[in-house]
Design an enzyme around this catalytic site. Structure first.
Site, PDB file in Angstrom:
ATOM      1  N   GLY A  31       0.724  -1.177  -0.096  1.00 49.76           N
ATOM      2  CA  GLY A  31       0.067  -0.084   0.074  1.00 49.76           C
ATOM      3  C   GLY A  31       0.821   1.224   0.034  1.00 49.76           C
ATOM      4  O   GLY A  31       1.941   1.204  -0.126  1.00 49.76           O
ATOM      5  N   LEU A  33       0.385   3.517  -2.102  1.00 46.63           N
ATOM      6  CA  LEU A  33       0.630   3.288  -3.419  1.00 46.63           C
ATOM      7  C   LEU A  33       1.053   4.530  -4.283  1.00 46.63           C
ATOM      8  O   LEU A  33       0.580   5.973  -3.794  1.00 46.63           O
ATOM      9  CB  LEU A  33      -0.404   2.779  -4.217  1.00 46.63           C
ATOM     10  CG  LEU A  33      -1.016   1.657  -3.894  1.00 46.63           C
ATOM     11  CD1 LEU A  33      -2.207   0.980  -4.593  1.00 46.63           C
ATOM     12  CD2 LEU A  33      -0.009   0.451  -3.737  1.00 46.63           C
ATOM     13  N   HIS A  37       4.452   1.339  -7.989  1.00 49.35           N
ATOM     14  CA  HIS A  37       3.396   0.320  -7.870  1.00 49.35           C
ATOM     15  C   HIS A  37       2.329   0.351  -9.328  1.00 49.35           C
ATOM     16  O   HIS A  37       1.911  -0.566  -9.761  1.00 49.35           O
ATOM     17  CB  HIS A  37       2.169   0.592  -6.829  1.00 49.35           C
ATOM     18  CG  HIS A  37       2.939   0.507  -5.471  1.00 49.35           C
ATOM     19  ND1 HIS A  37       3.226   1.569  -4.764  1.00 49.35           N
ATOM     20  CD2 HIS A  37       3.645  -0.453  -4.778  1.00 49.35           C
ATOM     21  CE1 HIS A  37       3.785   1.406  -3.573  1.00 49.35           C
ATOM     22  NE2 HIS A  37       3.997   0.239  -3.632  1.00 49.35           N
ATOM     23  N   GLN A  61       8.081  -9.408   7.607  1.00 47.58           N
ATOM     24  CA  GLN A  61       9.326  -9.092   6.811  1.00 47.58           C
ATOM     25  C   GLN A  61       9.870  -7.730   7.600  1.00 47.58           C
ATOM     26  O   GLN A  61      10.956  -7.325   7.088  1.00 47.58           O
ATOM     27  CB  GLN A  61       9.015  -8.829   5.569  1.00 47.58           C
ATOM     28  CG  GLN A  61       8.155  -7.760   5.198  1.00 47.58           C
ATOM     29  CD  GLN A  61       7.716  -7.550   3.647  1.00 47.58           C
ATOM     30  OE1 GLN A  61       6.667  -8.299   3.533  1.00 47.58           O
ATOM     31  NE2 GLN A  61       8.167  -6.636   3.119  1.00 47.58           N
ATOM     32  N   GLU A 148      12.037  -3.923 -10.038  1.00 47.70           N
ATOM     33  CA  GLU A 148      13.451  -3.899  -9.731  1.00 47.70           C
ATOM     34  C   GLU A 148      14.009  -3.024  -8.643  1.00 47.70           C
ATOM     35  O   GLU A 148      15.196  -3.173  -8.353  1.00 47.70           O
ATOM     36  CB  GLU A 148      14.248  -3.769 -11.168  1.00 47.70           C
ATOM     37  CG  GLU A 148      14.033  -4.954 -11.971  1.00 47.70           C
ATOM     38  CD  GLU A 148      14.508  -4.758 -13.403  1.00 47.70           C
ATOM     39  OE1 GLU A 148      15.095  -3.794 -13.695  1.00 47.70           O
ATOM     40  OE2 GLU A 148      13.882  -5.585 -14.203  1.00 47.70           O
ATOM     41  N   SER A 185       9.238   5.296  -3.427  1.00 44.29           N
ATOM     42  CA  SER A 185       9.200   4.566  -2.548  1.00 44.29           C
ATOM     43  C   SER A 185       7.888   5.083  -1.392  1.00 44.29           C
ATOM     44  O   SER A 185       7.784   6.416  -1.469  1.00 44.29           O
ATOM     45  CB  SER A 185      10.444   4.679  -1.745  1.00 44.29           C
ATOM     46  OG  SER A 185      10.365   3.795  -0.607  1.00 44.29           O
TER      47      SER A 185
HETATM   48  P1  AMP Z   1       6.105  -2.414  -1.696  1.00 45.71           P
HETATM   49  O1  AMP Z   1       4.708  -1.990  -1.562  1.00 45.71           O
HETATM   50  O2  AMP Z   1       7.121  -1.614  -1.357  1.00 45.71           O
HETATM   51  O3  AMP Z   1       6.248  -3.919  -0.971  1.00 45.71           O
HETATM   52  O4  AMP Z   1       6.329  -2.725  -3.269  1.00 45.71           O
HETATM   53  C1  AMP Z   1       5.378  -3.223  -3.910  1.00 45.71           C
HETATM   54  C2  AMP Z   1       5.927  -3.684  -5.412  1.00 45.71           C
HETATM   55  O5  AMP Z   1       6.273  -2.495  -5.808  1.00 45.71           O
HETATM   56  C3  AMP Z   1       7.300  -4.414  -5.080  1.00 45.71           C
HETATM   57  O6  AMP Z   1       7.258  -5.321  -6.308  1.00 45.71           O
HETATM   58  C4  AMP Z   1       8.124  -3.107  -5.663  1.00 45.71           C
HETATM   59  O7  AMP Z   1       9.456  -3.649  -5.918  1.00 45.71           O
HETATM   60  C5  AMP Z   1       7.446  -2.414  -6.305  1.00 45.71           C
HETATM   61  N1  AMP Z   1       7.855  -0.834  -6.263  1.00 45.71           N
HETATM   62  C6  AMP Z   1       8.036  -0.140  -5.307  1.00 45.71           C
HETATM   63  N2  AMP Z   1       8.733   0.849  -5.549  1.00 45.71           N
HETATM   64  C7  AMP Z   1       8.878   0.842  -7.020  1.00 45.71           C
HETATM   65  C8  AMP Z   1       9.582   1.743  -8.007  1.00 45.71           C
HETATM   66  N3  AMP Z   1      10.042   3.071  -7.577  1.00 45.71           N
HETATM   67  N4  AMP Z   1       9.608   1.414  -9.321  1.00 45.71           N
HETATM   68  C9  AMP Z   1       9.141  -0.018  -9.477  1.00 45.71           C
HETATM   69  N5  AMP Z   1       8.463  -0.651  -8.753  1.00 45.71           N
HETATM   70  C10 AMP Z   1       8.342  -0.480  -7.457  1.00 45.71           C
END
Ligand code: AMP
Length: 281
Positions: A31, A33, A37, A61, A148, A185
């Site tokens: 989330g 987002l 995402h 985690q 990635e 992020s």
């Molecule tokens: P998270 O919500 O941080 O667990 O991320 C969920 C998914 O989104 C994971 O596969 C992350 O690698 C991807 N993700 C997070 N930030 C980015 C970004 N800046 N660019 C591409 N994918 C992302």
């Protein structure tokens, strides 16, 4: 867009969808987002008939309790974003739904979970493997999409799928950045004004370092990146390593075999940011 909280309900829905011969894409998230995402959602929509996202802040985690407590949560806003971007189904389970019993499984992915994030966040990847394997069991998608930005996570998920003989295809997607280069992020929301101003120095140093592959040794490129970032009062490099992109073993020379990636974690006050870059030789 349908929002489901119960695992059994989601599994039954996906079964129905698959019986109609439709392809299912899955995007697991925690989330808060952003466009990173959404890029995964868009890729899934392009490659599948039905796209399912999950929103679950997975406690197993988080090796740091404060990080878990501070992690941004905004379910209503996230649901709106997902709906606007064409997501079909959202799985938003409670903790009790995902962990009806304590998950005691211990995974061992060899070198992959021992280095970098694995070394600095003990138990992190075990928690990731626990939740992603559970989500795959509930959703049972054809394709699953990962960013990635979490470079090591992608390697570990691919390994987990192979180790557990799971029938899901892992698709890795490029990092989405802010216009100033900072990797998007959810944790960027937690940065102070000064921290946010300094944070783009991370990508700037990584990007500049790619220009030195013909003139500097691996060791000197590492030094350059660490010094350039640590020059900023709010930034402190936790680790920076240049690794083989499959084994995640450190390289010592640019002539070492395989593709190379530089992976970094930086402490920005109490916040921890990660990023990475490819060295195309
Ligand atoms: P998270 O919500 O941080 O667990 O991320 C969920 C998914 O989104 C994971 O596969 C992350 O690698 C991807 N993700 C997070 N930030 C980015 C970004 N800046 N660019 C591409 N994918 C992302």
């Amino acid at each position: 867009m349908i929002v489901v909280e119960k695992a059994a309900e989601l599994t039954a829905k996906v079964k129905e969808i698959k019986q109609q011969g439709l392809k299912v894409g899955f995007v697991p998230t925690m989330g808060a987002l952003h466009m990173g995402h959404i890029s995964l959602i868009k890729k899934s929509i392009a490659e599948n008939d039905v796209t399912i996202a999950s929103i679950f802040v997975n406690p197993t985690q988080f090796n740091d309790k404060q990080d878990l407590a501070n992690y941004p949560r905004m379910l209503d806003k996230d649901l709106k974003i997902l709906e606007e971007n064409g997501c079909n189904l959202v799985f938003a389970p409670s903790e009790a739904e995902m962990y009806p019993e304590t998950d005691t499984r211990i995974f061992d992915f060899g070198n992959l979970d021992k280095v970098m994030e694995g070394k600095h966040r003990p138990g992190h990847f075990n928690g990731v493997a626990q939740i992603v394997s559970k989500l795959f069991a509930v959703v049972n998608p054809h394709n699953a999409y990962f960013g990635e930005k979490d470079f090591q996570q992608v390697a570990i998920i691919k390994k987990m799928v192979a180790v557990l003989n799971l029938d899901v295809h892992i698709v890795s997607c490029p990092i989405v950045r802010e216009t100033d280069g900072l990797a998007m992020s959810s944790r960027n929301l937690l940065l102070s004004k000064v921290q946010r101003e300094q944070a783009p120095a991370i990508y700037k140093a990584l990007n500049e370092s790619t220009k030195f592959i013909n003139s500097k040794s691996v060791e000197d490129v590492k030094k350059f990146v660490v010094e350039a970032i640590n020059n900023n009062s709010e930034l402190e490099v936790e680790y920076f390593d240049i690794v083989n992109d499959l084994s995640l073993e450190s390289i010592t020379s640019w002539t070492d075999p395989g593709n190379k990636a530089g992976c970094i974690a930086v402490k920005v006050g109490k916040i921890r940011l990660i990023d990475n870059i490819r060295y195309n030789l």
